[in-house]
Design a protein around this motif. Structure first.
Motif, mmCIF file in Angstrom:
data_model
loop_
_atom_site.group_PDB
_atom_site.id
_atom_site.type_symbol
_atom_site.label_atom_id
_atom_site.label_comp_id
_atom_site.label_asym_id
_atom_site.label_seq_id
_atom_site.Cartn_x
_atom_site.Cartn_y
_atom_site.Cartn_z
ATOM 1 N N LEU A 8 0.832 -1.194 0.000
ATOM 2 C CA LEU A 8 0.000 0.000 0.000
ATOM 3 C C LEU A 8 0.865 1.242 0.000
ATOM 4 O O LEU A 8 1.944 1.249 0.576
ATOM 5 N N GLY A 12 -3.330 5.167 -1.663
ATOM 6 C CA GLY A 12 -4.324 4.111 -1.639
ATOM 7 C C GLY A 12 -4.260 3.172 -2.823
ATOM 8 O O GLY A 12 -5.102 2.301 -2.969
ATOM 9 N N TYR A 14 -2.006 0.269 -5.190
ATOM 10 C CA TYR A 14 -1.252 -0.910 -4.808
ATOM 11 C C TYR A 14 0.019 -1.013 -5.629
ATOM 12 O O TYR A 14 0.002 -0.908 -6.850
ATOM 13 N N GLN A 41 0.861 -9.203 7.680
ATOM 14 C CA GLN A 41 -0.189 -8.242 7.358
ATOM 15 C C GLN A 41 -0.597 -8.388 5.897
ATOM 16 O O GLN A 41 0.242 -8.630 5.028
ATOM 17 N N LYS A 42 -1.906 -8.209 5.658
ATOM 18 C CA LYS A 42 -2.439 -8.231 4.300
ATOM 19 C C LYS A 42 -3.034 -6.870 3.973
ATOM 20 O O LYS A 42 -3.475 -6.138 4.858
ATOM 21 N N ASN A 43 -3.050 -6.548 2.672
ATOM 22 C CA ASN A 43 -3.690 -5.310 2.253
ATOM 23 C C ASN A 43 -5.176 -5.555 2.005
ATOM 24 O O ASN A 43 -5.693 -6.652 2.249
ATOM 25 N N ALA A 44 -5.864 -4.535 1.510
ATOM 26 C CA ALA A 44 -7.311 -4.628 1.329
ATOM 27 C C ALA A 44 -7.701 -5.672 0.290
ATOM 28 O O ALA A 44 -8.851 -6.120 0.257
ATOM 29 N N ARG A 45 -6.760 -6.072 -0.570
ATOM 30 C CA ARG A 45 -7.057 -7.092 -1.573
ATOM 31 C C ARG A 45 -6.717 -8.492 -1.083
ATOM 32 O O ARG A 45 -6.811 -9.455 -1.833
#
Length: 262
Positions: A8, A12, A14, A41-45
């Protein structure tokens, strides 16, 4: 497991983050993550952008914690090197733990223990600080903790973690160079027991959740774990405040050599 995952940025969007900072990529073995933890940790996807560093406790993988079982963090031993009145003369030296660093008008690229004299006291201190940090693991400190440095004006502060840092010696041979003492001082050790979660074992190739949270796993999870290679420091999920020097020193003696891409 090509070592790439989405990251990220502030806008906002990728962008990829590179797990590996150098070749060859890591060798894996099989492990089992303990239940009740969030790894990485993972991103929003849903893509891993921070890869978890893990320890091996009781045969199970848990998130690495350098202060596990401890309420007394390691304190750094420290000492200062002060340049005053005038910059060093070519041939004058500073010695850290037996390694002699020689000041030159222009450092010889073929001599790794020479540092350039700056135009000012501040420049000289900055040059020495940068030199020490570039050679942080080359001073033969017990336990592989290494030596790091910061500088302000004409003063360089030299640090090494724990009681092993108290044994690091310091000397000078220069008319306008002063050291605060013959050794670094003030280092203390954690009361954590040897082994356990404070000793890193490897790096997972993905983030995962072994709690009973929605979308996670409710129980232990079998997974590959990297036990060798040159991972990118900025791609690792680390306890808050962990420095590059600390994680590099923690992996000393293993087949994992943490690097920075820039």
């Amino acid at each position: 497991m090509d070592g790439l995952a989405g990251g990220l940025n502030l806008e906002g969007t990728y962008t990829p983050i590179q797990l590996w900072a150098g070749e060859p990529n890591g060798q894996t073995t099989q492990g089992t993550c303990a239940e009740g933890y969030v790894f990485g940790q993972k991103n929003a996807r849903g893509e891993t952008y921070k890869f978890p560093v893990v320890a091996l406790v009781g045969g199970l993988l848990v998130p690495w914690n350098p202060l596990a079982d401890s309420d007394v963090p390691n304190a750094y031993a420290s000492a200062t090197i002060t340049f005053s009145t005038a910059v060093p003369t070519a041939g004058e030296t500073v010695t850290i733990n037996g390694e002699v660093i020689t000041f030159r008008a222009a450092a010889d690229v073929d001599d790794e223990w020479e540092v350039a004299i700056g135009a000012t006291l501040t420049d000289t201190a900055t040059n020495l600080k940068n030199f020490i940090n570039a050679h942080r693991m080359d001073f033969g400190v017990e336990g592989g903790n290494g030596v790091i440095a910061t500088s302000s004006a004409g003063v360089v502060t030299v640090e090494s973690a724990g009681t092993a840092g108290n044994a690091v010696t310091l000397a000078e041979a220069g008319a306008n160079i002063a050291v605060s003492g013959a050794n670094l001082s003030g280092g203390t050790d954690s009361d954590a027991e040897a082994g356990g979660a404070r000793v890193p074992y490897g790096i997972l190739p993905h983030a995962l959740d072994t709690t009973d949270a929605e979308g996670g796993y409710d129980g232990p999870v079998d997974t590959p774990v990297f036990i060798s290679g040159h991972p990118n420091f900025d791609a690792l999920d680390l306890p808050e405040g962990t420095t590059y020097q600390e994680v590099k020193a923690a992996f000393a003696g293993t087949m994992i050599n943490v690097q920075k891409l820039y």
